[in-house]
Enzyme design. Structure first.
Site, short mmCIF file in Angstrom:
data_model
loop_
_atom_site.label_atom_id
_atom_site.label_comp_id
_atom_site.label_asym_id
_atom_site.label_seq_id
_atom_site.Cartn_x
_atom_site.Cartn_y
_atom_site.Cartn_z
N LYS A 54 42.53 43.31 46.95
CA LYS A 54 41.87 44.23 46.41
C LYS A 54 42.07 45.40 47.57
CE LYS A 54 39.38 42.85 42.44
NZ LYS A 54 39.77 41.15 42.57
N SER A 79 30.17 41.62 42.88
CA SER A 79 29.64 40.74 44.00
C SER A 79 30.81 39.95 44.57
CB SER A 79 28.84 39.70 43.11
OG SER A 79 29.86 39.15 42.19
N GLU A 205 45.42 33.47 33.40
CA GLU A 205 43.78 33.55 33.45
C GLU A 205 43.29 32.12 33.38
OE1 GLU A 205 42.66 36.38 30.58
OE2 GLU A 205 43.68 35.36 28.92
N GLY A 209 38.22 31.58 29.98
CA GLY A 209 38.16 32.86 29.82
C GLY A 209 39.34 33.66 29.62
N ASP A 211 40.46 35.96 27.64
CA ASP A 211 40.24 37.31 26.67
C ASP A 211 41.53 37.98 26.57
OD1 ASP A 211 39.07 37.68 29.58
OD2 ASP A 211 39.84 39.63 28.91
N SER A 305 46.60 35.33 45.23
CA SER A 305 45.58 36.75 45.42
C SER A 305 44.60 36.87 46.43
CB SER A 305 45.31 36.99 43.93
OG SER A 305 44.47 35.94 43.37
C1 LIG Z 1 40.01 40.51 41.59
C2 LIG Z 1 40.76 39.19 41.72
C3 LIG Z 1 41.51 38.85 40.82
C4 LIG Z 1 41.84 39.37 39.51
O1 LIG Z 1 42.36 40.72 39.65
P1 LIG Z 1 42.18 41.87 38.49
O2 LIG Z 1 42.95 42.98 38.99
O3 LIG Z 1 40.84 41.98 38.08
O4 LIG Z 1 43.03 41.18 37.18
C5 LIG Z 1 42.61 37.73 41.17
N1 LIG Z 1 42.38 37.37 42.27
C6 LIG Z 1 41.48 37.33 43.34
C7 LIG Z 1 41.43 36.81 44.53
C8 LIG Z 1 40.47 38.67 42.98
O5 LIG Z 1 39.68 39.07 44.20
#
Ligand SMILES: *Cc1c(COP(=O)(O)O)cnc(C)c1O
Length: 321
Positions: A54, A79, A205, A209, A211, A305
């Protein structure tokens, strides 16, 4: 009509991030390759600044502010990892940041966000509308709202992870991406379509969830109640207009995995690759492990991620409590 971001926007984002974001490692695992019969390339965003991809999207968005926007600063509601990403990006660029967080947000997350120098405003999840509150604060202070996923600059920034991955690993046959609101999946799809046109792209996902999966099948954005899952970074209720626009055009399918599969993934990363990965960060790998013939003999990219998880919770999940 929305103008969707393009791969050129990802290239521009990569230039802005140069020297600010880490170029995270692409790790291999002989054990994973042998067990699932694939060649895996793990893009390890758990090693990114503030512990998740992010940072890429937040920094890219804030770096594009004009002088007046910089003076007033950035505002976000979150959060989770987006809060820390905006807080850190604002500090690095040198602008104020205000983060709207629920009163019951984990103390560690509050402390981390304040630790990056952001002002935190708390709201009651049960009685207050956080979007209305955030909009009011943004207006009062002239701050620019940066949403966690449905923003072209955020999506372009998130796309730089897959760009780096494919540049380093070479063309992939398949790419698995963790999916919440779709910023990471959308950005990854822009890069993969440009750099590896034949690559199959999957968003993943939580089962509870799904969606995104429903939306892809229905051809419109489906809204759900906040899902109950250990993947707290993917507890989104719906995709965004930008992210859905890219996903419906470029993503081959959206897959789901259950919480038990996420724990298996956490265990694999800890035991075999010596990495702390948060539950949401295991979505992509868990789906690739369950894909069978779809990964056999293939070159498979997996975006890990993030790695932000309270250690007491982490230990409890691994212990199976
Ligand atoms: C926010 C987040 C996601 C999901 O990312 P999106 O861009 O909302 O699809 C996946 N893994 C981690 C660790 C995140 O912080």
């Amino acid at each position: 009509m929305l103008t969707l971001p393009t791969y050129d926007d990802v290239i521009a984002a990569a230039a802005r991030l140069q020297g600010h974001a880490h170029r995270t490692p692409v790790l291999r695992s002989a054990t994973a390759d042998a067990r699932w019969g694939a060649q895996f390339f793990f893009k390890c965003e758990n090693f990114q600044r503030m512990g998740a991809f992010k940072f890429r999207g937040a920094f890219n968005a804030l770096a594009r502010f004009d002088d007046a926007q910089r003076r007033a600063g950035a505002i976000a509601f979150s959060s989770g990892n987006h809060a820390q990403a905006v807080a850190l990006a604002a500090r690095l660029i040198g602008m104020p940041a205000l983060i709207v967080m629920p009163t019951d947000a984990p103390a560690a997350k509050l402390a981390a966000t304040r630790g990056y120098g952001a002002e935190v405003v708390l709201y009651d999840r049960f009685t207050e509308d956080r979007e209305a509150l955030t909009r009011r604060l943004a207006l009062e202070r002239g701050m620019t709202l940066i949403p966690p996923y449905d923003h072209p600059d955020v999506i372009a920034g998130q796309g730089t992870a897959a760009k780096e991955l494919i540049e380093e690993a070479g063309p992939l046959d398949a790419l698995y991406v963790c999916l919440g609101g779709g910023g990471l999946t959308g950005g990854s799809a822009l890069s993969a379509r440009a750099l590896a046109p034949a690559c199959r792209i999957y968003g993943v996902e939580p089962e509870a969830g799904n969606d995104g999966q429903q939306s892809l099948r229905a051809g419109r954005i489906v809204h759900i109640e906040t899902p109950r899952t250990i993947a707290d970074g993917a507890q989104t209720q719906h995709l965004g207009d930008y992210t859905f626009g890219i996903i419906r055009r470029d993503v081959d399918d959206i897959l789901t995995v259950g919480d038990a599969q996420l724990v298996e993934g956490m265990r694999f990363f800890a035991e075999r690759m010596k990495m702390v990965v948060e539950p949401t960060g295991c979505l992509a790998f868990a789906a690739a492990c369950a894909a069978g013939d779809a990964v056999k003999g293939r070159r498979v990219g997996v975006i890990v991620s993030g790695g932000n998880v309270d250690l007491v919770r982490y230990a409890a999940l691994l212990a199976g409590d």
